[in-house]
Motif scaffolding. Structure first.
Motif, PDB file in Angstrom:
ATOM      1  N   THR A   1      77.324   9.494   2.375  1.00 57.86           N
ATOM      2  CA  THR A   1      76.735  10.681   3.005  1.00 57.86           C
ATOM      3  C   THR A   1      77.229  11.961   2.339  1.00 57.86           C
ATOM      4  OG1 THR A   1      76.494   9.563   5.136  1.00 57.86           O
ATOM      5  CG2 THR A   1      76.538  11.969   5.172  1.00 57.86           C
ATOM      6  N   GLU A   2      78.518  12.055   2.088  1.00 57.60           N
ATOM      7  CA  GLU A   2      79.082  13.244   1.439  1.00 57.60           C
ATOM      8  C   GLU A   2      78.489  13.458   0.054  1.00 57.60           C
ATOM      9  OE1 GLU A   2      83.267  12.656   1.378  1.00 57.60           O
ATOM     10  OE2 GLU A   2      83.508  12.748   3.564  1.00 57.60           O
ATOM     11  N   LEU A   3      78.363  12.400  -0.708  1.00 54.15           N
ATOM     12  CA  LEU A   3      77.808  12.526  -2.058  1.00 54.15           C
ATOM     13  C   LEU A   3      76.355  12.990  -2.018  1.00 54.15           C
ATOM     14  CD1 LEU A   3      79.335   9.301  -3.675  1.00 54.15           C
ATOM     15  CD2 LEU A   3      79.947  11.671  -4.215  1.00 54.15           C
ATOM     16  N   LEU A   4      75.579  12.437  -1.096  1.00 52.04           N
ATOM     17  CA  LEU A   4      74.171  12.824  -1.002  1.00 52.04           C
ATOM     18  C   LEU A   4      74.034  14.236  -0.443  1.00 52.04           C
ATOM     19  CD1 LEU A   4      72.549   9.466   0.196  1.00 52.04           C
ATOM     20  CD2 LEU A   4      72.581  10.440  -2.111  1.00 52.04           C
ATOM     21  N   ASP A   5      74.915  14.628   0.473  1.00 53.99           N
ATOM     22  CA  ASP A   5      74.881  16.000   0.981  1.00 53.99           C
ATOM     23  C   ASP A   5      75.044  17.015  -0.142  1.00 53.99           C
ATOM     24  OD1 ASP A   5      74.525  15.191   3.592  1.00 53.99           O
ATOM     25  OD2 ASP A   5      76.624  15.451   4.180  1.00 53.99           O
TER      26      ASP A   5
ATOM     27  N   ASP B   1      67.551  20.874  -7.858  1.00 52.58           N
ATOM     28  CA  ASP B   1      66.242  20.345  -8.233  1.00 52.58           C
ATOM     29  C   ASP B   1      66.360  19.192  -9.220  1.00 52.58           C
ATOM     30  OD1 ASP B   1      66.962  21.664 -10.552  1.00 52.58           O
ATOM     31  OD2 ASP B   1      65.359  23.149 -10.450  1.00 52.58           O
ATOM     32  N   GLN B   2      67.579  18.912  -9.665  1.00 52.93           N
ATOM     33  CA  GLN B   2      67.814  17.725 -10.467  1.00 52.93           C
ATOM     34  C   GLN B   2      69.273  17.281 -10.310  1.00 52.93           C
ATOM     35  OE1 GLN B   2      66.962  19.499 -14.496  1.00 52.93           O
ATOM     36  NE2 GLN B   2      68.913  18.503 -15.022  1.00 52.93           N
ATOM     37  N   VAL B   3      69.487  15.988 -10.440  1.00 53.52           N
ATOM     38  CA  VAL B   3      70.838  15.424 -10.336  1.00 53.52           C
ATOM     39  C   VAL B   3      70.992  14.335 -11.386  1.00 53.52           C
ATOM     40  CG1 VAL B   3      71.084  15.899  -7.864  1.00 53.52           C
ATOM     41  CG2 VAL B   3      70.123  13.702  -8.613  1.00 53.52           C
ATOM     42  N   ASP B   4      72.229  14.015 -11.677  1.00 52.43           N
ATOM     43  CA  ASP B   4      72.545  12.884 -12.538  1.00 52.43           C
ATOM     44  C   ASP B   4      73.036  11.766 -11.617  1.00 52.43           C
ATOM     45  OD1 ASP B   4      73.622  10.981 -14.242  1.00 52.43           O
ATOM     46  OD2 ASP B   4      74.638  12.416 -15.540  1.00 52.43           O
ATOM     47  N   ILE B   5      72.247  10.708 -11.482  1.00 44.55           N
ATOM     48  CA  ILE B   5      72.582   9.633 -10.557  1.00 44.55           C
ATOM     49  C   ILE B   5      73.934   9.009 -10.901  1.00 44.55           C
ATOM     50  CG2 ILE B   5      71.896   7.342  -9.724  1.00 44.55           C
ATOM     51  CD1 ILE B   5      70.255   9.650  -8.589  1.00 44.55           C
TER      52      ILE B   5
ATOM     53  N   PHE C   1      67.567   6.276  -1.481  1.00 39.55           N
ATOM     54  CA  PHE C   1      66.107   6.417  -1.506  1.00 39.55           C
ATOM     55  C   PHE C   1      65.541   6.861  -0.160  1.00 39.55           C
ATOM     56  CE2 PHE C   1      66.721   3.866  -5.313  1.00 39.55           C
ATOM     57  CZ  PHE C   1      65.860   4.519  -6.190  1.00 39.55           C
ATOM     58  N   ARG C   2      66.303   6.718   0.915  1.00 41.53           N
ATOM     59  CA  ARG C   2      65.859   7.246   2.209  1.00 41.53           C
ATOM     60  C   ARG C   2      65.981   8.757   2.243  1.00 41.53           C
ATOM     61  NH1 ARG C   2      67.503   9.145   7.026  1.00 41.53           N
ATOM     62  NH2 ARG C   2      69.723   9.156   6.452  1.00 41.53           N
ATOM     63  N   ARG C   3      67.093   9.283   1.715  1.00 40.02           N
ATOM     64  CA  ARG C   3      67.377  10.701   1.874  1.00 40.02           C
ATOM     65  C   ARG C   3      66.881  11.579   0.729  1.00 40.02           C
ATOM     66  NH1 ARG C   3      73.076  12.640   3.456  1.00 40.02           N
ATOM     67  NH2 ARG C   3      71.751  14.486   3.754  1.00 40.02           N
ATOM     68  N   VAL C   4      66.744  11.031  -0.445  1.00 39.10           N
ATOM     69  CA  VAL C   4      66.437  11.850  -1.615  1.00 39.10           C
ATOM     70  C   VAL C   4      65.031  11.538  -2.109  1.00 39.10           C
ATOM     71  CG1 VAL C   4      67.172  12.503  -3.940  1.00 39.10           C
ATOM     72  CG2 VAL C   4      68.889  11.793  -2.254  1.00 39.10           C
ATOM     73  N   LYS C   5      64.219  12.589  -2.216  1.00 41.24           N
ATOM     74  CA  LYS C   5      62.893  12.420  -2.788  1.00 41.24           C
ATOM     75  C   LYS C   5      62.999  12.685  -4.285  1.00 41.24           C
ATOM     76  CE  LYS C   5      58.043  13.742  -2.484  1.00 41.24           C
ATOM     77  NZ  LYS C   5      57.024  14.627  -1.848  1.00 41.24           N
ATOM     78  N   MET C   6      63.012  11.605  -5.049  1.00 46.16           N
ATOM     79  CA  MET C   6      63.127  11.716  -6.506  1.00 46.16           C
ATOM     80  C   MET C   6      61.728  11.674  -7.095  1.00 46.16           C
ATOM     81  SD  MET C   6      66.509   9.342  -7.184  1.00 46.16           S
ATOM     82  CE  MET C   6      66.347   8.330  -5.711  1.00 46.16           C
TER      83      MET C   6
ATOM     84  N   HIS D   1      74.147   8.322 -18.375  1.00 44.81           N
ATOM     85  CA  HIS D   1      73.595   9.367 -17.507  1.00 44.81           C
ATOM     86  C   HIS D   1      72.213   8.923 -17.051  1.00 44.81           C
ATOM     87  CE1 HIS D   1      76.759  12.255 -18.466  1.00 44.81           C
ATOM     88  NE2 HIS D   1      76.599  11.955 -19.735  1.00 44.81           N
ATOM     89  N   LEU D   2      71.813   9.342 -15.870  1.00 48.06           N
ATOM     90  CA  LEU D   2      70.458   9.089 -15.386  1.00 48.06           C
ATOM     91  C   LEU D   2      69.967  10.346 -14.677  1.00 48.06           C
ATOM     92  CD1 LEU D   2      68.250   6.934 -15.226  1.00 48.06           C
ATOM     93  CD2 LEU D   2      69.109   6.322 -12.955  1.00 48.06           C
ATOM     94  N   PRO D   3      69.485  11.329 -15.451  1.00 48.73           N
ATOM     95  CA  PRO D   3      69.004  12.574 -14.852  1.00 48.73           C
ATOM     96  C   PRO D   3      67.638  12.378 -14.200  1.00 48.73           C
ATOM     97  CG  PRO D   3      68.759  12.657 -17.247  1.00 48.73           C
ATOM     98  CD  PRO D   3      69.455  11.365 -16.930  1.00 48.73           C
ATOM     99  N   VAL D   4      67.500  12.852 -12.973  1.00 44.46           N
ATOM    100  CA  VAL D   4      66.233  12.749 -12.258  1.00 44.46           C
ATOM    101  C   VAL D   4      65.914  14.072 -11.588  1.00 44.46           C
ATOM    102  CG1 VAL D   4      66.517  10.278 -11.819  1.00 44.46           C
ATOM    103  CG2 VAL D   4      67.286  11.917 -10.117  1.00 44.46           C
ATOM    104  N   ALA D   5      64.628  14.372 -11.504  1.00 45.05           N
ATOM    105  CA  ALA D   5      64.181  15.551 -10.758  1.00 45.05           C
ATOM    106  C   ALA D   5      64.043  15.185  -9.283  1.00 45.05           C
ATOM    107  CB  ALA D   5      62.836  16.040 -11.309  1.00 45.05           C
ATOM    108  N   ILE D   6      64.502  16.054  -8.400  1.00 43.71           N
ATOM    109  CA  ILE D   6      64.398  15.768  -6.971  1.00 43.71           C
ATOM    110  C   ILE D   6      63.665  16.927  -6.272  1.00 43.71           C
ATOM    111  CG2 ILE D   6      66.504  14.397  -7.032  1.00 43.71           C
ATOM    112  CD1 ILE D   6      67.976  16.643  -5.623  1.00 43.71           C
ATOM    113  N   GLU D   7      63.085  16.578  -5.128  1.00 35.84           N
ATOM    114  CA  GLU D   7      62.283  17.552  -4.371  1.00 35.84           C
ATOM    115  C   GLU D   7      62.746  17.630  -2.930  1.00 35.84           C
ATOM    116  OE1 GLU D   7      58.276  16.267  -4.828  1.00 35.84           O
ATOM    117  OE2 GLU D   7      58.152  16.822  -6.944  1.00 35.84           O
ATOM    118  N   GLY D   8      64.022  17.681  -2.740  1.00 40.97           N
ATOM    119  CA  GLY D   8      64.513  17.856  -1.398  1.00 40.97           C
ATOM    120  C   GLY D   8      65.331  16.692  -0.883  1.00 40.97           C
TER     121      GLY D   8
END
Length: 400
Positions: free
Chosen positions: A122-126, A132-136, A364-369, A390-397
């Motif tokens: 939870t802390e990591l996802l928070d 708008d992008q993260v490295d998984i 995948f529940r919390r992050v819209k990639m 690295h696994l960079p992905v664009a996220i939308e919330g």
């Protein structure tokens, strides 16, 4: 039997993103002799048979003279950890270590970690909030397992960051192509980690606390306990990082499967097991040695020969798995070799599965990639412990 250097192609970084065509070629000769005398075994039943054959040694001290060993065999002053030993020593060490780690002696140890690990997830996802992008890898898959293994060992939370660098250096040094510089870095990391653990073990002896180091301190020598902790760091960290990242990459490449997974969270268990078959975090075991002549698949592996057991190739053997190059999220009869088999079956598999079953559905529940920003992504140098660096992905919330 043919000879050649397909092992050099498999360990060549140029093929890291997709080694599977090489494995398919390799399976045409189930037991293949390389020019240096190494035997590559690539089909499912043959790999499984040899992994359970007492004539095949995991003790790197049995390697032929002059052949590169693993970081475990470097002169660091510590004995090899139990994964690099044979019975009866292996059985004594593993049985001792298992007592505080799991059933039957400590049936609730791992289960009691679930709540703490869920909080870490939870802390990591928070921390993704507002991005708008993260490295998984760096932002999620890497921090979780090091926290888990530190909790297992009983390492103070403030010391966890130091374990990242040590884990990376140790894992990289296991690559057959690590070179002298990589082996030296691995040796130095093992020495530094050993010195840290030596102090921690002594503290745990005097003042027992949570974690298996306190529980094992009365029953193991400090040297064996240090070697075990080093192994658990690498095996418990790097493989889980790769498993989380490979699962994320596999799902993002398959929007239809991802959509089905989001609608049916109960799919998590078979889906993750399929990833462990389809993209195993440990691709092959390159440190075994024949203690006697071994007949397998119409070939005799001579005594003293180094043997590589090609787990990833075996996991896609069409003689064992129907349509093996297709990702089937609810595949049945999926007795894969993603965690190996036999007496050296992955000691940390129960912990890894807990982490995967907590992390992947919540991610995948919390992050819209929305999309991968690089495909294929850059991979780690290590051909054995294979996964994206690295696994960079664009996220939308982010949802609550």
């Amino acid at each position: 039997m043919t000879s050649g250097t397909i092992s050099a192609q498999i360990t060549d970084y140029a093929n890291r993103a997709d080694p599977y065509p090489l494995y398919a070629e390799l399976r045409k000769t189930p037991v293949r002799r390389e020019d240096d005398g190494t035997y590559l075994v690539s089909t499912y039943h043959e790999v499984r048979s040899l992994a359970n054959d007492p004539r095949l040694s995991n003790d790197t001290r049995n390697r032929p003279p002059g052949l590169a060993r693993t970081a475990e065999a470097e002169e660091t002053g510590l004995p090899p950890s139990f994964i690099f030993t044979d019975p009866p020593l292996h059985d004594r060490l593993r049985n001792t270590i298992n007592r505080p780690f799991g059933p039957p002696h400590s049936p609730r140890f791992l289960d009691d970690l679930r709540g703490e690990l869920a909080e870490v997830v939870t802390e990591l996802l928070d921390s993704f909030e507002g991005k708008d992008q993260v490295d998984i890898v760096d932002d999620f898959a890497y921090p979780l397992p090091v926290t888990a293994i530190c909790k297992v060992l009983g390492v103070p939370r403030e010391d966890e960051p130091r374990f990242h660098g040590w884990a990376d250096a140790l894992a990289s040094s296991l690559d057959p192509q690590a070179g002298e510089e990589g082996r030296k870095k691995g040796q130095q990391a093992r020495q530094d980690l050993g010195a840290y653990l030596s102090d921690l073990i002594e503290t745990k002896r005097r003042h027992p606390g949570p974690g298996i180091l306190s529980a094992l301190a009365p029953d193991m020598t400090p040297e064996d306990l240090e070697a075990t902790a080093v192994l658990l760091l690498v095996a418990g960290h790097e493989t889980t990082v790769n498993a989380i990242t490979n699962t994320t990459l596999t799902l993002l490449r398959r929007p239809d499967v991802l959509d089905r997974f989001r609608k049916d969270p109960d799919l998590a268990v078979p889906l993750i097991e399929e990833v462990l078959r389809y993209e195993p975090p440990v691709q092959f075991v390159p440190w075994t040695t024949a203690l006697a002549d071994i007949d397998v698949a119409d070939t005799t592996i001579p005594k003293g020969s180094p043997v590589w057991l090609m787990l990833a190739a075996a996991n896609r053997d069409p003689q064992r798995f129907r349509d093996p190059d297709r990702f089937v999220p609810d595949r049945e009869d999926n007795e894969h070799l993603g965690f190996y088999t036999g007496i050296h079956y992955c000691f940390g598999a129960p912990l890894a599965r807990i982490e995967l079953y907590l992390a992947v559905p919540e991610l995948f529940r919390r992050v819209k990639m929305s999309r991968l920003l690089e495909d294929p992504p850059p991979y780690r140098a290590n051909a054995v412990l294979r996964g994206p660096r690295h696994l960079p992905v664009a996220i939308e919330g982010l949802t609550d």
